[in-house]
Design a protein around this motif. Sequence first.
Motif, short mmCIF file in Angstrom:
data_model
loop_
_atom_site.label_atom_id
_atom_site.label_comp_id
_atom_site.label_asym_id
_atom_site.label_seq_id
_atom_site.Cartn_x
_atom_site.Cartn_y
_atom_site.Cartn_z
N HIS A 183 0.83 -1.20 0.00
CA HIS A 183 0.00 0.00 0.00
C HIS A 183 0.87 1.26 0.00
O HIS A 183 0.60 2.20 -0.75
CB HIS A 183 -0.93 0.00 1.21
CG HIS A 183 -1.82 1.20 1.26
ND1 HIS A 183 -2.89 1.36 0.42
CD2 HIS A 183 -1.77 2.30 2.04
CE1 HIS A 183 -3.46 2.53 0.68
NE2 HIS A 183 -2.81 3.11 1.66
N GLU A 184 1.90 1.26 0.81
CA GLU A 184 2.78 2.44 0.90
C GLU A 184 3.54 2.68 -0.40
O GLU A 184 3.76 3.82 -0.78
CB GLU A 184 3.77 2.27 2.06
CG GLU A 184 3.14 2.38 3.42
CD GLU A 184 2.55 3.76 3.68
OE1 GLU A 184 3.25 4.76 3.47
OE2 GLU A 184 1.38 3.83 4.09
N ILE A 185 3.93 1.60 -1.08
CA ILE A 185 4.75 1.74 -2.28
C ILE A 185 3.89 1.90 -3.53
O ILE A 185 4.14 2.77 -4.36
CB ILE A 185 5.68 0.53 -2.44
CG1 ILE A 185 6.72 0.53 -1.31
CG2 ILE A 185 6.37 0.52 -3.79
CD1 ILE A 185 7.51 -0.75 -1.20
N ALA A 186 2.88 1.07 -3.67
CA ALA A 186 2.14 1.02 -4.93
C ALA A 186 0.90 1.89 -4.95
O ALA A 186 0.57 2.46 -5.97
CB ALA A 186 1.75 -0.43 -5.23
N VAL A 187 0.20 2.00 -3.84
CA VAL A 187 -1.08 2.70 -3.83
C VAL A 187 -0.91 4.17 -3.49
O VAL A 187 -1.39 5.04 -4.20
CB VAL A 187 -2.07 2.02 -2.86
CG1 VAL A 187 -3.38 2.79 -2.80
CG2 VAL A 187 -2.31 0.58 -3.30
N THR A 188 -0.23 4.46 -2.41
CA THR A 188 -0.10 5.83 -1.93
C THR A 188 0.51 6.78 -2.96
O THR A 188 -0.04 7.86 -3.17
CB THR A 188 0.67 5.88 -0.60
OG1 THR A 188 0.00 5.06 0.34
CG2 THR A 188 0.76 7.30 -0.07
N PRO A 189 1.61 6.42 -3.64
CA PRO A 189 2.16 7.37 -4.62
C PRO A 189 1.16 7.76 -5.71
O PRO A 189 1.11 8.91 -6.10
CB PRO A 189 3.36 6.62 -5.20
CG PRO A 189 3.77 5.70 -4.10
CD PRO A 189 2.47 5.28 -3.45
N SER A 190 0.36 6.81 -6.19
CA SER A 190 -0.59 7.15 -7.24
C SER A 190 -1.68 8.07 -6.72
O SER A 190 -2.19 8.92 -7.44
CB SER A 190 -1.19 5.88 -7.87
OG SER A 190 -1.95 5.18 -6.92
N GLU A 191 -2.05 7.90 -5.46
CA GLU A 191 -3.03 8.82 -4.86
C GLU A 191 -2.46 10.22 -4.78
O GLU A 191 -3.14 11.19 -5.05
CB GLU A 191 -3.43 8.32 -3.47
CG GLU A 191 -4.25 7.06 -3.51
CD GLU A 191 -4.51 6.49 -2.12
OE1 GLU A 191 -3.94 7.01 -1.15
OE2 GLU A 191 -5.28 5.53 -2.02
N ASP A 192 -1.16 10.33 -4.45
CA ASP A 192 -0.51 11.63 -4.38
C ASP A 192 -0.50 12.31 -5.73
O ASP A 192 -0.72 13.51 -5.85
CB ASP A 192 0.93 11.50 -3.85
CG ASP A 192 0.98 11.09 -2.39
OD1 ASP A 192 -0.05 11.23 -1.70
OD2 ASP A 192 2.05 10.64 -1.94
N VAL A 193 -0.26 11.55 -6.79
CA VAL A 193 -0.21 12.11 -8.13
C VAL A 193 -1.59 12.63 -8.53
O VAL A 193 -1.71 13.72 -9.10
CB VAL A 193 0.29 11.04 -9.15
CG1 VAL A 193 0.11 11.52 -10.57
CG2 VAL A 193 1.73 10.69 -8.88
N GLU A 194 -2.64 11.88 -8.22
CA GLU A 194 -3.99 12.30 -8.58
C GLU A 194 -4.38 13.58 -7.86
O GLU A 194 -5.08 14.41 -8.41
CB GLU A 194 -4.98 11.19 -8.26
CG GLU A 194 -4.83 9.98 -9.16
CD GLU A 194 -5.72 8.83 -8.74
OE1 GLU A 194 -6.58 9.02 -7.83
OE2 GLU A 194 -5.57 7.73 -9.28
#
Length: 63
Positions: free
Chosen positions: A50-61
């Motif tokens: 979650h920290e590596i794969a999910v969170t960064p994409s949420e930050d980008v959005e």
Amino acid sequence: MIDDNLAQTITDVISLCNNAIHTTGINHDKALEIIEIGKSVLSDIKWRYHEIAVTPSEDVEEG
């Protein structure tokens, strides 16, 4: 990437499970301990994913 501690824990669990399946067997208490450690490892991996794969994409959005 997983840290050395998690990697060692996974290696230990695999070793104990291999013993249980293929050679010496294990007692009930040790089996329960392995299950609890395995649940902890899975939870840790899920958190890391979650920290590596999910969170960064949420930050980008949001960005």
